[in-house]
Design a protein around this motif. Structure first.
Motif, short mmCIF file in Angstrom:
data_model
loop_
_atom_site.label_atom_id
_atom_site.label_comp_id
_atom_site.label_asym_id
_atom_site.label_seq_id
_atom_site.Cartn_x
_atom_site.Cartn_y
_atom_site.Cartn_z
N ARG A 36 0.78 -1.26 -0.04
CA ARG A 36 0.02 0.04 0.05
C ARG A 36 0.81 1.35 0.05
NH1 ARG A 36 -3.42 -0.90 4.42
NH2 ARG A 36 -2.29 0.42 5.87
N TYR A 83 -12.02 7.50 3.97
CA TYR A 83 -11.63 8.22 5.01
C TYR A 83 -12.66 9.28 5.36
CZ TYR A 83 -7.15 6.57 2.98
OH TYR A 83 -6.30 5.66 2.51
N ASP A 142 -7.62 1.83 6.14
CA ASP A 142 -7.04 0.92 5.02
C ASP A 142 -6.88 -0.55 5.70
OD1 ASP A 142 -6.85 2.84 3.12
OD2 ASP A 142 -4.91 3.41 3.64
N TYR A 195 -2.37 10.57 8.80
CA TYR A 195 -2.01 8.98 8.87
C TYR A 195 -2.93 8.25 9.84
CZ TYR A 195 1.00 5.26 10.69
OH TYR A 195 1.30 3.87 10.98
N ALA A 209 -6.06 7.25 8.05
CA ALA A 209 -5.83 6.58 7.00
C ALA A 209 -5.51 5.05 7.08
CB ALA A 209 -5.09 7.21 5.85
N GLU A 234 1.36 4.84 0.96
CA GLU A 234 0.89 5.82 1.49
C GLU A 234 0.93 7.36 1.44
OE1 GLU A 234 1.92 4.93 5.65
OE2 GLU A 234 0.26 3.39 5.79
N GLN A 272 -3.23 5.48 -1.39
CA GLN A 272 -4.15 6.19 -0.44
C GLN A 272 -4.88 7.21 -1.13
OE1 GLN A 272 -1.89 6.90 3.22
NE2 GLN A 272 -2.64 5.13 4.07
N GLU A 285 -2.32 -0.55 -3.51
CA GLU A 285 -3.38 0.28 -3.34
C GLU A 285 -2.68 1.65 -3.02
OE1 GLU A 285 -6.52 0.17 -3.22
OE2 GLU A 285 -7.01 -1.84 -3.17
N ARG A 326 -8.38 7.16 -2.21
CA ARG A 326 -9.12 6.42 -1.01
C ARG A 326 -9.90 7.34 -0.26
NH1 ARG A 326 -8.15 1.04 -0.81
NH2 ARG A 326 -8.50 0.74 1.19
N HIS A 327 -9.91 8.77 -0.71
CA HIS A 327 -10.24 9.72 0.05
C HIS A 327 -11.80 9.57 0.70
CE1 HIS A 327 -7.01 12.79 -0.81
NE2 HIS A 327 -6.50 11.98 -0.55
N LEU A 367 -0.48 10.38 1.04
CA LEU A 367 -1.47 11.29 1.74
C LEU A 367 -0.92 12.59 1.90
CD1 LEU A 367 -3.49 9.68 4.42
CD2 LEU A 367 -4.23 10.28 2.15
#
Length: 315
Positions: A68, A110, A202, A195, A198, A70, A103, A101, A106-107, A72
């Protein structure tokens, strides 16, 4: 996966019993692990140790290993770092059977979690400064000096944590008891998701059952366990691997200008990382390709061989 449910805590005895069961090798798909780097720079040797440890623990227990990214925090990202990280993992044979994936895509997940926490009165706006919080020695909703910030004034969104001791068992550090002195920020004043939010969302959405990562994240595990339960999920098992330290006693990190992995010598890198994790690969493996090393390491992986103490590479 539903995110609603009770925040009731399991007893210490229940935690111990669950931990005892989890140490028994699991069969797919019960074990799902992951490696989640941030694209703030290329992988260094400390990153490789974490990636390798999480990979071996997952595969050796018949599980699935996910990757994944990250990504962000655009202001901190290094251009091209994500691609370099994925290339390094690839040349070292660390592959996932599932797509990576991101992040940044993927908002919506969240925001959905924030909405749920807001509905349950577990989220509050805070405009307090870091200096105010430092002087107070922590931060709770009752301590918020700004109250409800004026409309249009930048404010962070904080999770109203329980303020109680959080108990969990770590694979290498044993029983842990943590108390959160500061309610964590889940959405920053600049509008970026944090963080702490998320990573929990996740892990819930991806069905992660074991989080194997560096010991620098041990201290934030307790509040993450609270957030898991607030979102209606049972926390996964945790294992925090030893950190690789530099000559001055600092952990190898991008902030401390750790050298990037030399992707031209993946076999040598893997052999060093395996030794750091307590394995003793035979000399003849030094002539093999990464996938042969990983096959050998998977067959010989034992959690109890890992020395939990942070240390320099050659100590």
């Amino acid at each position: 996966m539903p995110w609603t449910g009770s925040r009731g805590k399991p007893t210490w005895q229940t935690l111990a019993a669950k931990f005892a069961r989890r140490t028994i090798p699991m069969t797919p798909p019960r074990y799902i692990g992951r490696f989640a780097p941030s694209p703030t720079g290329p992988l260094h040797f400390g990153s490789l140790v974490c990636a390798l440890g999480s990979y071996l623990d997952a595969v050796a227990h018949g599980g699935t290993w996910l990757i994944r990214m990250e990504d962000l925090d655009p202001p901190r990202e290094m251009p091209g770092a994500a691609e370099r990280i994925l290339h390094s993992l690839d040349v070292h044979g660390l592959h996932s059977p599932h797509p990576v994936e991101w992040q940044s895509k993927r908002h919506h997940l969240y925001q959905r979690a924030l909405d749920q926490l807001q509905e349950n009165n577990l989220l509050y706006a805070c405009g307090c400064t870091r200096e105010q919080i430092r002087r107070a020695g922590g931060h709770r909703r009752a301590d918020c000096r700004q109250g409800s910030p004026v409309s249009g004034t930048p404010a962070a969104l904080r999770f109203c944590s329980e303020g109680e001791d959080e108990h969990f068992l770590d694979l290498w550090h044993g029983p842990q008891s943590q108390r959160t002195s500061e309610d964590p920020i889940l959405k920053r004043k600049d509008g970026l998701f944090a963080y702490q939010l998320a990573v929990v969302v996740d892990d819930i959405q991806q069905g992660v059952t074991w989080v194997v990562r560096g010991a620098d994240l041990l201290d934030c595990t307790g509040v993450q366990c609270q957030l898991f339960r607030a979102l209606g999920a049972e926390p996964p098992g945790f294992g925090h691997l030893p950190l690789v330290m530099n000559e001055t006693g600092q952990k190898l990190s991008k902030q401390n200008h750790a050298a990037a992995l030399d992707d031209r010598r993946p076999t040598d890198n893997l052999l060093q990382a395996l030794r750091f994790l307590g394995l003793r690969p035979p000399v003849e493996l030094s002539l093999e390709q990464p996938h042969h090393l990983l096959a050998w390491a998977t067959a010989h992986w034992q959690r109890q061989q890992v020395n939990r103490h942070n240390r320099r590479l050659h100590q």
